[in-house]
Write an enzyme that holds these catalytic residues in place. Structure first.
Site, PDB file in Angstrom:
ATOM      1  N   CYS A  58       0.840  -1.207   0.000  1.00  0.00           N
ATOM      2  CA  CYS A  58       0.000   0.000   0.000  1.00  0.00           C
ATOM      3  C   CYS A  58       0.876   1.258   0.000  1.00  0.00           C
ATOM      4  O   CYS A  58       1.488   1.576   1.020  1.00  0.00           O
ATOM      5  CB  CYS A  58      -0.900  -0.056   1.234  1.00  0.00           C
TER       6      CYS A  58
ATOM      7  N   CYS B  45       0.357   3.696   2.832  1.00  0.00           N
ATOM      8  CA  CYS B  45       0.837   3.120   4.096  1.00  0.00           C
ATOM      9  C   CYS B  45       2.345   3.315   4.230  1.00  0.00           C
ATOM     10  O   CYS B  45       2.838   3.688   5.298  1.00  0.00           O
ATOM     11  CB  CYS B  45       0.522   1.625   4.167  1.00  0.00           C
TER      12      CYS B  45
END
Length: 112
Positions: free
Chosen positions: A32, A35
């Protein structure tokens, strides 16, 4: 610096639910991009607010053979990542979803 990478439900209970500090839990995954971009902000916040705040990182795809992290994500209704519930006295008091700049994180955490 109070930043912990946890991998079990027992660690979650100890570091989050039984913690006397404010705890931001970062549900994340390595694939991600937001992230990954969030990580330096969380490290900086952990250093700056060490006395009052702990940061707990929980990779939702870590140790898939045990599925504990996926079950924790489901238990806390994590539907998108980065997903960062904030706990105080073992109870969720706020939740941040998506990339959040360091100044905003600090303001939110200091307000609690």
């Amino acid at each position: 610096m109070a930043l912990f990478n946890i991998t079990t439900k027992q660690e979650f209970e100890e570091k989050v639910l039984k913690n006397k500090k404010i705890v931001l839990v970062d549900f994340w995954a390595g694939w991600c991009p937001p992230c990954v971009a969030m990580a330096p902000h969380l490290h900086a916040v952990a250093e700056e607010l060490d006395a009052t705040v702990d940061i707990v990182k929980l990779n939702i795809e870590d140790k898939p053979e045990y599925r504990e992290n996926q079950m924790l994500a489901g238990e806390y209704e994590v539907r998108s990542i980065p997903n960062m519930p904030i706990f105080k006295d073992g109870k969720e008091v706020q939740r941040l979803i998506g990339l959040t700049p360091k100044p905003q994180l600090i303001d939110i955490l200091n307000a609690l």
